[in-house]
Enzyme design. Structure first.
Site, PDB file in Angstrom:
ATOM      1  N   ARG A 170       3.994  -6.538  11.405  1.00 11.16           N
ATOM      2  CA  ARG A 170       4.964  -7.107  10.596  1.00 11.16           C
ATOM      3  C   ARG A 170       6.099  -6.443  10.674  1.00 11.16           C
ATOM      4  O   ARG A 170       6.000  -4.835  10.607  1.00 11.16           O
ATOM      5  CB  ARG A 170       4.326  -7.090   9.137  1.00 11.16           C
ATOM      6  CG  ARG A 170       5.246  -7.344   8.028  1.00 11.16           C
ATOM      7  CD  ARG A 170       4.755  -7.874   6.747  1.00 11.16           C
ATOM      8  NE  ARG A 170       4.384  -6.942   5.929  1.00 11.16           N
ATOM      9  CZ  ARG A 170       3.761  -6.958   4.834  1.00 11.16           C
ATOM     10  NH1 ARG A 170       3.524  -8.106   4.295  1.00 11.16           N
ATOM     11  NH2 ARG A 170       3.237  -5.781   4.004  1.00 11.16           N
ATOM     12  N   ARG A 218      -2.272  -5.941 -10.384  1.00 11.29           N
ATOM     13  CA  ARG A 218      -3.386  -5.401  -9.319  1.00 11.29           C
ATOM     14  C   ARG A 218      -4.259  -4.624  -9.860  1.00 11.29           C
ATOM     15  O   ARG A 218      -5.099  -3.955  -9.150  1.00 11.29           O
ATOM     16  CB  ARG A 218      -2.330  -4.670  -8.440  1.00 11.29           C
ATOM     17  CG  ARG A 218      -1.764  -5.336  -7.313  1.00 11.29           C
ATOM     18  CD  ARG A 218      -0.814  -4.330  -6.521  1.00 11.29           C
ATOM     19  NE  ARG A 218      -0.758  -4.381  -5.125  1.00 11.29           N
ATOM     20  CZ  ARG A 218       0.342  -4.984  -4.538  1.00 11.29           C
ATOM     21  NH1 ARG A 218       1.173  -5.662  -5.333  1.00 11.29           N
ATOM     22  NH2 ARG A 218       0.452  -4.862  -3.214  1.00 11.29           N
ATOM     23  N   ARG A 257       7.599  -1.416   7.837  1.00 11.49           N
ATOM     24  CA  ARG A 257       7.615  -0.679   6.429  1.00 11.49           C
ATOM     25  C   ARG A 257       6.944   0.288   6.666  1.00 11.49           C
ATOM     26  O   ARG A 257       5.898   0.381   7.218  1.00 11.49           O
ATOM     27  CB  ARG A 257       6.818  -1.728   5.546  1.00 11.49           C
ATOM     28  CG  ARG A 257       7.924  -2.668   4.616  1.00 11.49           C
ATOM     29  CD  ARG A 257       7.302  -3.577   3.875  1.00 11.49           C
ATOM     30  NE  ARG A 257       6.161  -3.200   3.098  1.00 11.49           N
ATOM     31  CZ  ARG A 257       5.538  -4.028   2.164  1.00 11.49           C
ATOM     32  NH1 ARG A 257       5.825  -5.091   1.998  1.00 11.49           N
ATOM     33  NH2 ARG A 257       4.523  -3.398   1.382  1.00 11.49           N
ATOM     34  N   LYS A 313       1.413 -13.733   0.883  1.00  8.11           N
ATOM     35  CA  LYS A 313       1.891 -13.826  -0.860  1.00  8.11           C
ATOM     36  C   LYS A 313       3.248 -13.923  -0.852  1.00  8.11           C
ATOM     37  O   LYS A 313       3.673 -14.919  -1.646  1.00  8.11           O
ATOM     38  CB  LYS A 313       1.392 -12.706  -1.818  1.00  8.11           C
ATOM     39  CG  LYS A 313      -0.128 -12.596  -1.794  1.00  8.11           C
ATOM     40  CD  LYS A 313      -0.527 -11.679  -3.037  1.00  8.11           C
ATOM     41  CE  LYS A 313      -0.067 -10.040  -2.929  1.00  8.11           C
ATOM     42  NZ  LYS A 313      -0.467  -9.406  -1.525  1.00  8.11           N
ATOM     43  N   ARG A 365      -4.374   0.838   2.089  1.00 11.71           N
ATOM     44  CA  ARG A 365      -3.982  -0.130   1.304  1.00 11.71           C
ATOM     45  C   ARG A 365      -5.139  -1.112   1.041  1.00 11.71           C
ATOM     46  O   ARG A 365      -5.301  -1.759  -0.182  1.00 11.71           O
ATOM     47  CB  ARG A 365      -2.593  -0.793   1.533  1.00 11.71           C
ATOM     48  CG  ARG A 365      -1.657   0.187   1.307  1.00 11.71           C
ATOM     49  CD  ARG A 365      -0.153  -0.277   2.047  1.00 11.71           C
ATOM     50  NE  ARG A 365       0.092  -1.548   1.556  1.00 11.71           N
ATOM     51  CZ  ARG A 365       1.028  -2.397   2.307  1.00 11.71           C
ATOM     52  NH1 ARG A 365       1.160  -2.134   3.920  1.00 11.71           N
ATOM     53  NH2 ARG A 365       1.499  -3.538   2.025  1.00 11.71           N
TER      54      ARG A 365
HETATM   55  P1  AMP Z   1       3.627  -5.276  -1.940  1.00 10.07           P
HETATM   56  O1  AMP Z   1       5.106  -5.594  -1.382  1.00 10.07           O
HETATM   57  O2  AMP Z   1       3.326  -6.318  -2.997  1.00 10.07           O
HETATM   58  O3  AMP Z   1       2.504  -5.145  -0.942  1.00 10.07           O
HETATM   59  O4  AMP Z   1       3.869  -3.775  -2.788  1.00 10.07           O
HETATM   60  C1  AMP Z   1       4.132  -2.732  -2.035  1.00 10.07           C
HETATM   61  C2  AMP Z   1       3.535  -1.414  -2.823  1.00 10.07           C
HETATM   62  O5  AMP Z   1       4.363  -1.183  -4.169  1.00 10.07           O
HETATM   63  C3  AMP Z   1       2.145  -1.279  -3.172  1.00 10.07           C
HETATM   64  O6  AMP Z   1       1.371  -0.779  -1.891  1.00 10.07           O
HETATM   65  C4  AMP Z   1       2.208  -0.313  -4.355  1.00 10.07           C
HETATM   66  O7  AMP Z   1       2.296   1.043  -4.036  1.00 10.07           O
HETATM   67  C5  AMP Z   1       3.433  -0.851  -5.215  1.00 10.07           C
HETATM   68  N1  AMP Z   1       3.061  -2.103  -6.031  1.00 10.07           N
HETATM   69  C6  AMP Z   1       3.501  -3.201  -5.925  1.00 10.07           C
HETATM   70  N2  AMP Z   1       2.870  -4.038  -7.009  1.00 10.07           N
HETATM   71  C7  AMP Z   1       2.289  -3.320  -7.877  1.00 10.07           C
HETATM   72  C8  AMP Z   1       1.504  -3.311  -8.990  1.00 10.07           C
HETATM   73  N3  AMP Z   1       1.110  -4.376  -9.585  1.00 10.07           N
HETATM   74  N4  AMP Z   1       0.927  -2.249  -9.355  1.00 10.07           N
HETATM   75  C9  AMP Z   1       0.932  -1.008  -8.737  1.00 10.07           C
HETATM   76  N5  AMP Z   1       1.715  -0.834  -7.764  1.00 10.07           N
HETATM   77  C10 AMP Z   1       2.162  -1.887  -7.197  1.00 10.07           C
END
Ligand code: AMP
Length: 198
Positions: free
Chosen positions: A124, A85, A135, A10, A146
């Site tokens: 990654r 989400r 990360r 994404k 996740r």
């Molecule tokens: P991502 O980089 O999109 O994988 O997001 C990393 C982490 O940020 C996720 O595992 C969540 O802990 C938090 N996060 C990102 N977007 C959201 C969202 N829309 N709702 C809740 N937590 C989020």
């Protein structure tokens, strides 16, 4: 809007597609990570959830997105990456968009099977201060959690947006530019160099 599990690509596609349309890519994960590095109050609130691979509570996330969407650069449009989400977030988004006079054009779901996701996430690395680092939430135990969170809380959004007639699903395995081409075609975007319809 880009929908898809962690590791589906994404972030990469968001940057390319948003660039193509000249709109900002708004990634809630990036905003949270910037707040964690900057040690802001928001970052402190979000960090425990992120480290555990859980979702940050809707209340915190929705308030943050509302502020971001009200910024001047989002006036002419934007691409959402990683938000919503949960169904509750999607419902709040619908209200915010109505208030702002915007509407969703396309919800693009990036489809990748789970074995490939685990492979991608564990390999990654990100560039931080000149160093390639993993990360914390890409560690194998957290990755599995996740993916489970995605299946339980986020995957239902696919049906939600399908019902609204906004969903386009694409196979997100392949070269980055192939996936971009599928994405643009699925959302009815013009080929590069072609005028936009209407
Ligand atoms: P991502 O980089 O999109 O994988 O997001 C990393 C982490 O940020 C996720 O595992 C969540 O802990 C938090 N996060 C990102 N977007 C959201 C969202 N829309 N709702 C809740 N937590 C989020």
């Amino acid at each position: 809007m880009l929908l898809g599990p962690p590791g589906a690509g994404k972030g990469t596609q968001a940057q390319i597609i948003a660039g193509r349309f000249g709109v900002p890519a708004i990634s809630t994960g990036d905003i949270f990570r910037a707040n964690v590095s900057g040690q802001t109050e928001l970052g402190q609130q979000a960090k425990t959830y992120m480290d555990a691979g859980d979702l940050v509570p809707d209340e915190i996330t929705v308030a943050m997105v509302k502020d971001r969407l009200a910024e001047p650069d989002a006036k002419a449009g934007f691409l959402l990456d990683g938000f919503p989400r949960t169904i509750a977030q999607a419902e709040q988004l619908r209200e915010s968009l109505t208030e702002l006079g915007h509407q969703l054009d396309c919800v693009l779901e990036l489809v990748v099977d789970e074995d490939e996701l685990v492979r991608r996430l564990s390999g990654r690395r990100m560039l931080v201060d000149g160093e390639m680092v993993q990360r914390d939430d890409d560690k194998p135990e957290t990755v599995r959690h996740r993916l489970q969170v995605y299946r339980e809380q986020t995957a239902p959004l696919s049906g939600f947006y399908e019902t609204e007639g906004l969903l386009a699903r694409i196979d997100a395995i392949g070269e980055v530019d192939e996936v971009t081409a599928r994405a643009l075609a699925a959302c009815g975007a013009p080929e590069p160099g072609q005028p936009a319809a209407g």
